[in-house]
Design an enzyme around this catalytic site. Structure first.
Site, PDB file in Angstrom:
ATOM      1  N   GLY A 217      -4.080   0.090  -2.081  1.00 43.89           N
ATOM      2  CA  GLY A 217      -3.555   1.370  -2.559  1.00 43.89           C
ATOM      3  C   GLY A 217      -4.564   2.281  -3.212  1.00 43.89           C
ATOM      4  O   GLY A 217      -5.771   2.038  -3.197  1.00 43.89           O
ATOM      5  N   GLU A 238      -8.366 -10.897  -1.599  1.00 46.03           N
ATOM      6  CA  GLU A 238      -7.340 -11.144  -0.590  1.00 46.03           C
ATOM      7  C   GLU A 238      -7.567 -10.217   0.607  1.00 46.03           C
ATOM      8  O   GLU A 238      -7.558 -10.625   1.749  1.00 46.03           O
ATOM      9  CB  GLU A 238      -6.020 -10.837  -1.275  1.00 46.03           C
ATOM     10  CG  GLU A 238      -4.816 -10.808  -0.446  1.00 46.03           C
ATOM     11  CD  GLU A 238      -3.613 -10.555  -1.351  1.00 46.03           C
ATOM     12  OE1 GLU A 238      -3.533 -11.166  -2.433  1.00 46.03           O
ATOM     13  OE2 GLU A 238      -2.752  -9.752  -0.972  1.00 46.03           O
ATOM     14  N   GLY A 336      -0.672 -11.661  -3.702  1.00 46.38           N
ATOM     15  CA  GLY A 336      -1.743 -12.468  -4.290  1.00 46.38           C
ATOM     16  C   GLY A 336      -2.010 -12.134  -5.748  1.00 46.38           C
ATOM     17  O   GLY A 336      -3.020 -12.564  -6.312  1.00 46.38           O
TER      18      GLY A 336
HETATM   19  N1  COA Z   1      10.735   2.993 -12.474  1.00 48.95           N
HETATM   20  C1  COA Z   1      11.244   3.675 -11.430  1.00 48.95           C
HETATM   21  N2  COA Z   1      10.588   3.844 -10.248  1.00 48.95           N
HETATM   22  C2  COA Z   1       9.380   3.288 -10.155  1.00 48.95           C
HETATM   23  C3  COA Z   1       8.784   2.569 -11.201  1.00 48.95           C
HETATM   24  C4  COA Z   1       9.501   2.436 -12.395  1.00 48.95           C
HETATM   25  N3  COA Z   1       9.000   1.775 -13.433  1.00 48.95           N
HETATM   26  N4  COA Z   1       7.576   2.140 -10.808  1.00 48.95           N
HETATM   27  C5  COA Z   1       7.399   2.565  -9.547  1.00 48.95           C
HETATM   28  N5  COA Z   1       8.482   3.263  -9.164  1.00 48.95           N
HETATM   29  C6  COA Z   1       8.672   3.938  -7.888  1.00 48.95           C
HETATM   30  C7  COA Z   1       7.565   4.957  -7.675  1.00 48.95           C
HETATM   31  O1  COA Z   1       7.903   6.207  -8.272  1.00 48.95           O
HETATM   32  C8  COA Z   1       7.487   5.003  -6.171  1.00 48.95           C
HETATM   33  O2  COA Z   1       8.586   5.772  -5.699  1.00 48.95           O
HETATM   34  P1  COA Z   1       8.391   6.790  -4.464  1.00 48.95           P
HETATM   35  O3  COA Z   1       7.977   5.893  -3.303  1.00 48.95           O
HETATM   36  O4  COA Z   1       9.738   7.390  -4.321  1.00 48.95           O
HETATM   37  O5  COA Z   1       7.313   7.723  -4.896  1.00 48.95           O
HETATM   38  C9  COA Z   1       7.764   3.555  -5.763  1.00 48.95           C
HETATM   39  O6  COA Z   1       8.480   2.978  -6.847  1.00 48.95           O
HETATM   40  C10 COA Z   1       6.493   2.744  -5.504  1.00 48.95           C
HETATM   41  O7  COA Z   1       5.718   2.730  -6.690  1.00 48.95           O
HETATM   42  P2  COA Z   1       4.139   2.953  -6.711  1.00 48.95           P
HETATM   43  O8  COA Z   1       3.669   2.558  -8.038  1.00 48.95           O
HETATM   44  O9  COA Z   1       3.785   4.316  -6.228  1.00 48.95           O
HETATM   45  O10 COA Z   1       3.690   1.926  -5.600  1.00 48.95           O
HETATM   46  P3  COA Z   1       2.275   1.501  -5.073  1.00 48.95           P
HETATM   47  O11 COA Z   1       2.279   1.774  -3.627  1.00 48.95           O
HETATM   48  O12 COA Z   1       1.166   2.024  -5.903  1.00 48.95           O
HETATM   49  O13 COA Z   1       2.364  -0.071  -5.274  1.00 48.95           O
HETATM   50  C11 COA Z   1       3.070  -2.057  -6.407  1.00 48.95           C
HETATM   51  C12 COA Z   1       2.519  -0.646  -6.553  1.00 48.95           C
HETATM   52  C13 COA Z   1       3.130  -2.662  -7.788  1.00 48.95           C
HETATM   53  C14 COA Z   1       4.460  -2.030  -5.799  1.00 48.95           C
HETATM   54  C15 COA Z   1       2.068  -2.857  -5.491  1.00 48.95           C
HETATM   55  O14 COA Z   1       0.802  -2.854  -6.067  1.00 48.95           O
HETATM   56  C16 COA Z   1       2.525  -4.288  -5.305  1.00 48.95           C
HETATM   57  O15 COA Z   1       3.337  -4.555  -4.438  1.00 48.95           O
HETATM   58  N6  COA Z   1       2.014  -5.231  -6.130  1.00 48.95           N
HETATM   59  C17 COA Z   1       2.382  -6.642  -6.055  1.00 48.95           C
HETATM   60  C18 COA Z   1       1.558  -7.405  -5.070  1.00 48.95           C
HETATM   61  C19 COA Z   1       0.092  -7.473  -5.412  1.00 48.95           C
HETATM   62  O16 COA Z   1      -0.354  -7.085  -6.473  1.00 48.95           O
HETATM   63  N7  COA Z   1      -0.682  -7.997  -4.489  1.00 48.95           N
HETATM   64  C20 COA Z   1      -2.083  -8.255  -4.685  1.00 48.95           C
HETATM   65  C21 COA Z   1      -3.022  -7.395  -4.011  1.00 48.95           C
HETATM   66  S1  COA Z   1      -2.791  -6.866  -2.340  1.00 48.95           S
END
Ligand code: COA
Length: 433
Positions: A217, A238, A336
């Protein structure tokens, strides 16, 4: 039979290949950008001949047609990670979610938790010894193929040949479908001012010679922008995407100081554009291994000064991190994240960073909250958490009292929400902030 004749004897068209899938089978699909698109299209096309075929997949980068409501009696998707194309189906109850650390996914197949009937994979053309490379995804895909009763491989001339332990021999494939089309690409994300500020804060925690794990991201990509003046960084991650290529070309990532796999970038899957795929093709400086090796915290920890950077959805004032759901709505999975948080904790000089914008939903909600939303999953526990970074600064939580970690988190929250958080702090700790 020599491997070339063996290869020829296994070539069929996609329609015939998927006719070997039977109702009730569990089908493991090659991961992310290595999704075997031709085979999936043929399987979906052949749906009238199946009922209850279980499709196990993680980050599904294709259209995931099999989760559509009209597919319900033919297919049931079992997601080990919920992505954009499967989120609605999982939350509507048409698909299932199995929670699992990424490094343990191969164990599900190998140790009989999820016996595999069929693996659908995409591989490169064979080399002169009959070895096909799993290309951009080795991760759980290799274990899926090793454990399956039937392996159907889409041999794509455009799949890059990656090094390490990325190979599957022609003799281990049952049916071959030949194709030539571009690998699925992930375009670089838009990096705004908030991501840049977060990237700069994260970069201040990275020293010359550190080994990095970068999640997916805008934030990890923003971190890379601020590493241009660092020296001899290494990668044990990863995944990587395009941003890493520029830093290798600029001589910033050399892997020279790594204490494990010195001189090599180590990854389990890749998501990027053709620029990344051309860079890793036949490149001995990048080695790919299965995820039960790359993401095993006992392997990660052998890298001294391992810095992991991942993102989250919400953090409570004690440091519990939710990275996979909004309340009880599953939006992704642990992936991961915890593998690397724990590996970094055990690495000599290691650090783990959870980096996130301080707000979500266009600034309407704070991601730093007194309590996680009802139903939210604790992805990284408060005992595992180390650094939290937002655009407003860095909160170090490890080794801190509940009172101090809550104070540090409030200091990096958005100003719009600070008053409310301070009120909660004063009530909880019976003190003046
Ligand atoms: N309350 C309400 N909505 C929330 C929120 C909260 N606290 N946090 C995020 N959202 C919403 C965002 O506004 C966004 O909405 P939209 O798509 O309508 O804009 C959506 O949820 C996605 O959030 P965002 O933070 O933009 O996602 P991202 O693409 O940056 O991914 C994770 C963040 C945490 C979901 C992602 O990093 C993940 O899946 N992590 C777990 C897995 C991981 O860390 N793997 C290891 C490395 S690959």
């Amino acid at each position: 039979m020599n491997w070339k004749d063996l290869y020829k004897s296994k070539v069929v068209d996609a329609k015939e290949a998927v006719s070997h899938i039977k109702s009730g089978d569990r089908v493991v699909v090659g991961h992310a950008c290595a999704e075997p698109v031709t085979l999936i299209e043929a399987m979906v096309e052949n749906r009238e001949n199946y009922s209850d075929v279980e499709i196990v997949h993680m980050v599904a980068m294709g259209g995931s047609e099999y989760v559509k409501p009209e597919m319900e009696k033919h297919f049931r998707h079992n997601a080990v990670f919920v992505g954009g194309s499967t989120r609605e189906a999982v939350n509507a109850g048409r698909a299932d979610f199995t929670t699992c650390f990424f490094h343990e996914v191969p164990k599900l197949f190998k140790e009989g938790y999820m016996p595999v009937d069929v693996a659908l994979v995409q591989v490169s053309s064979p080399d002169e010894h009959g070895n096909c490379s799993l290309g951009v995804s080795v991760d759980y895909t290799k274990a899926g193929a090793e454990c399956a009763k039937i392996v159907i491989a889409q041999v794509n001339k455009q799949m890059p040949r990656t090094m390490g332990s990325a190979f599957i021999h022609v003799s281990d494939i049952d049916y071959i479908v030949e194709s030539s089309h571009p690998i699925i690409e992930l375009q670089p994300p838009r990096i705004g001012e908030i991501e840049k500020a977060i990237g700069e804060n994260c970069a201040s925690l990275i020293n010359d010679g550190d080994t990095l794990q970068l999640g997916i991201g805008a934030i990890p990509d923003a971190v890379l922008l601020f590493l241009k003046d660092k020296k001899d960084l290494g990668i044990h991650s990863e995944m990587i995407s395009d941003g890493v290529v520029e830093l290798v070309e600029a001589g910033v990532i050399t892997n020279k100081k790594k204490t494990l796999h010195q001189g090599k970038t180590i990854v389990t899957f890749l998501m990027g554009t053709k620029k990344l795929y051309d860079f890793i093709d036949n490149n001995p400086m990048v080695e790919m291994y299965p995820v039960d090796y790359v993401n095993d915290p006992r392997v990660i920890m052998k890298n001294d000064n391992l810095v992991s950077i991942n993102s989250c959805v919400q953090i409570d004032l004690t440091g519990q991190v939710c990275s996979e759901s909004i309340g009880s709505k599953q939006i992704s999975g642990v992936g991961g994240q915890v593998d690397f948080v724990r590996g970094a904790a055990m690495s000599k000089g290691g650090k783990s960073i959870i980096a996130t914008p301080s707000t979500a939903a266009k600034g309407k909600v704070s991601r730093i909250v007194p309590f996680l939303d009802e139903g939210a999953a604790v992805t990284t526990s408060r005992n595992d958490v180390d650094y939290i970074v937002t655009e407003h600064g860095i909160a170090h939580l490890k080794g801190k009292t509940l009172k101090d970690r809550a104070r540090n988190l409030i200091n990096i929250a958005h100003t719009d929400f600070k008053e409310e958080l301070i009120k909660e702090w004063e009530k909880r700790f019976n003190a003046k902030f």
